[in-house]
Design an enzyme around this catalytic site. Structure first.
Site, mmCIF file in Angstrom:
data_model
loop_
_atom_site.group_PDB
_atom_site.id
_atom_site.type_symbol
_atom_site.label_atom_id
_atom_site.label_comp_id
_atom_site.label_asym_id
_atom_site.label_seq_id
_atom_site.Cartn_x
_atom_site.Cartn_y
_atom_site.Cartn_z
ATOM 1 N N SER A 1 -17.500 -8.620 -10.357
ATOM 2 C CA SER A 1 -17.017 -7.295 -11.013
ATOM 3 C C SER A 1 -18.017 -6.727 -11.766
ATOM 4 O O SER A 1 -19.374 -7.188 -11.840
ATOM 5 C CB SER A 1 -16.004 -7.432 -12.350
ATOM 6 O OG SER A 1 -15.887 -6.137 -13.087
ATOM 7 N N TYR B 1 -12.806 -12.289 -19.535
ATOM 8 C CA TYR B 1 -13.157 -11.641 -18.118
ATOM 9 C C TYR B 1 -14.556 -11.805 -17.514
ATOM 10 O O TYR B 1 -14.983 -12.128 -16.573
ATOM 11 C CB TYR B 1 -12.634 -10.231 -17.959
ATOM 12 C CG TYR B 1 -12.409 -9.920 -16.635
ATOM 13 C CD1 TYR B 1 -11.382 -10.089 -15.661
ATOM 14 C CD2 TYR B 1 -13.456 -8.755 -16.260
ATOM 15 C CE1 TYR B 1 -11.555 -9.564 -14.537
ATOM 16 C CE2 TYR B 1 -13.246 -8.195 -15.029
ATOM 17 C CZ TYR B 1 -12.461 -8.370 -14.243
ATOM 18 O OH TYR B 1 -12.149 -8.029 -12.748
#
Lengths: 311, 242
Positions: free
Chosen positions: A175, A188
């Protein structure tokens, strides 16, 4: 006269040097991978970036094993792709990737249908909103289990198949938040940084084998990951958290099918890493320029942009 | 430093942990020493005991994140407060992914990332209560640039790096504490790494790279993020062709 000559010389040298660098890069760049007739396993295939990857691969004539926990959308996608002109072999596998025994059974089912696996897209992932202090240990572990542990587990299961091939690829969806770690995304970022480190080190370990490794850092792609992300239970009734989520969703703009095409093209070219979207490119550059100061710059730009919108 | 300053150190009987403990004890910081080795822990406690500071010991398996809450409770029971946390426990895991048994990934992830994260979670209320809590983690060389590192080692240290950066960015907003990440190659003397870590916690520097080799690696990685892995890949291809 001599000054302008010097300048011209310098310009010429720069052009020559960049030309030489480009030529060297071309010479060192490996031949692109031929995807037609190959077999790819994609996790999280039923929606978002995973579906974009599946569609882009199908267009290149690649057979697919589609893995997801949501049977309905998975079958819909398989139906769509089977209808194409290439008579591709498409299989579907409804699996919770955190279930190690189910992953083994899935691998065996994939081999039974396709006999070989050339590409593995470790793409399934979840998000979770909330400051670290308000995310419970159970919530944090739930996210790491899907975004990291399952990735390592599936890599271990499929690596022998990839190594047995003549030209294979191992692809990880990290990401933008595997490059930067903004506030409110600690769990995350923990998982996505880990995937980046794992992929990068694994590439070194696999140098000289038929397996190339690509790590993907998508910026804001218009997927359901943020909308589906549970908010930490402690934040359920916090209006500020709801506002922040709405603001985050505004940054998810790229068409996931376009993201899929960019990713598949990068894998085909055996790129080591791919930044998907201008936001990912700019913020990655900002982090490299200022590894500690980037959140301050981001916040200043963000606040200026929001102020302009409301005024 | 105020005599009431209290630091928790994990991996306290390993070389880095002991170096941290000696330096902090010298400057009058009370210590909660955490380690899996009860005998070595008792020896270190005897060495550091003085009437200037309070030293407590806590035996806990560094690979068990579930033990972190108990350690935090016990440390707070003795000292009443915690101002600094040095998560210095290490897991030797520099082996290739293909050679590692499945359980080894879980062990390394637990020692390097999950247990420190659990300990931060348990101690955070106390750390921020004083208004200037310090969390110091050691992402080593494999957390700085994973190229050439073992894949499991790199995954765990990058997890720690992502966690520490994210939490550091959250605490920077509140101004009630800070997170410091120390990167050092394994050839650096533990005492030098310990000094750099303690200096960073005192000065507020969030990103510390110890030694010229690690600094060069960091600049190279920032300037050309894929150059190193490209070189390794090209060398392997040339080797295969030759």
């Amino acid at each position: 006269m001599s000054a302008s000559r010097k300048l011209a010389g310098l310009g010429l040298a720069t052009v020559a040097l960049s030309g030489a660098t480009l030529a060297l890069r071309r010479a060192l760049a490996p031949l692109p991978m031929a995807l037609a007739g190959r077999t790819a396993v994609i996790t999280g295939a039923a929606s978002g970036i995973g579906r974009g990857i599946a569609r882009a691969l199908a267009r290149q004539g690649c057979n697919l094993a589609l893995v997801d926990r949501n049977a309905g959308p998975l079958e819909a996608l398989a139906g769509e792709l089977r209808g194409g002109p290439d008579r591709l072999r498409i299989s579907t596998h409804v699996v919770d990737v955190t279930d190690a025994a189910a992953n083994v059974a899935m691998r065996d089912a994939v081999v039974a249908v396709h006999h070989e696996v050339d590409l593995l897209f470790n793409n399934a992932g979840v998000a979770l909103g909330g400051d670290f202090a308000r995310v419970s240990a159970a919530e944090f572990d739930w996210l790491l289990g899907i975004n990291l542990d399952a990735v390592v587990d599936l890599t271990r299961l499929f690596l022998p198949l990839l190594r047995a091939g003549d030209d294979s690829a191992l692809v990880f969806t990290s990401s933008l938040f595997g490059l930067i770690a903004p506030p409110g995304q600690v769990a995350y970022s923990t998982s996505k940084f880990a995937v980046r480190g794992f992929a990068t080190a694994l590439r070194g370990e696999l140098a000289g084998t038929p397996v190339s490794v690509t790590v993907v850092h998508p910026g804001g792609v218009k997927t359901a990951i943020a909308r589906d992300a549970p908010l930490a239970a402690a934040l359920k009734d916090d209006p500020r958290a709801a506002r922040e989520r709405a603001a985050t969703e505004k940054f998810l703009r790229m068409d996931p099918d376009l993201a899929g095409r960019i990713i598949v093209d990068a894998v085909r070219k055996r790129r080591h890493r791919v930044l998907v979207g201008l936001d990912a490119k700019l913020l990655s550059a900002l982090e490299r320029a200022s590894p500690v100061g980037y959140p301050t710059v981001m916040r200043a730009v963000f606040e200026r942009a929001s102020a302009r919108k409301t005024s | 430093m105020s005599p009431r300053n209290v630091a928790v150190i994990t991996g306290a009987t390993q070389r880095l942990g002991t170096a941290l403990a000696r330096r902090l004890a010298q400057s009058g910081v009370s210590l909660a020493l955490v380690d899996g080795d009860a005998g070595a822990l008792a020896r270190l406690e005897r060495e550091l005991a003085s009437n200037r500071i309070v030293v407590s010991t806590h035996v806990a398996d560094p690979a068990d994140p579930g033990a972190a809450a108990d350690v935090a409770t016990a440390a707070l029971a003795v000292h009443g407060r915690v101002d600094q946390l040095y998560a210095a426990a290490r897991a030797d895991a520099d082996r290739a992914f293909a050679d590692l048994p499945a359980g080894e990934f879980d062990r390394v992830m637990a020692v390097v990332a999950r247990t420190p994260i659990a300990l931060v979670r348990a101690l955070l209320p106390s750390l921020v209560a004083g208004g200037a809590g310090r969390v110091v983690v050691f992402a080593e060389r494999s957390g700085l640039d994973a190229t050439g590192a073992g894949a499991v080692d790199a995954a765990a240290h990058y997890a720690l790096r992502g966690f520490a950066s994210g939490l550091g960015n959250e605490l920077a907003l509140s101004g009630r504490g800070s997170v410091h990440v120390v990167y050092a190659t394994s050839t650096q003397p533990p005492d030098r790494v310990a000094r750099a870590a303690i200096d960073a916690a005192a000065s507020g520097r969030r990103r510390v790279i110890v030694g010229g080799a690690a600094r060069a690696l960091s600049w190279l990685d920032r300037a050309f993020p894929v150059a190193q892995s490209r070189l390794i890949g090209a060398a392997a291809r040339l080797g295969v062709r030759a």
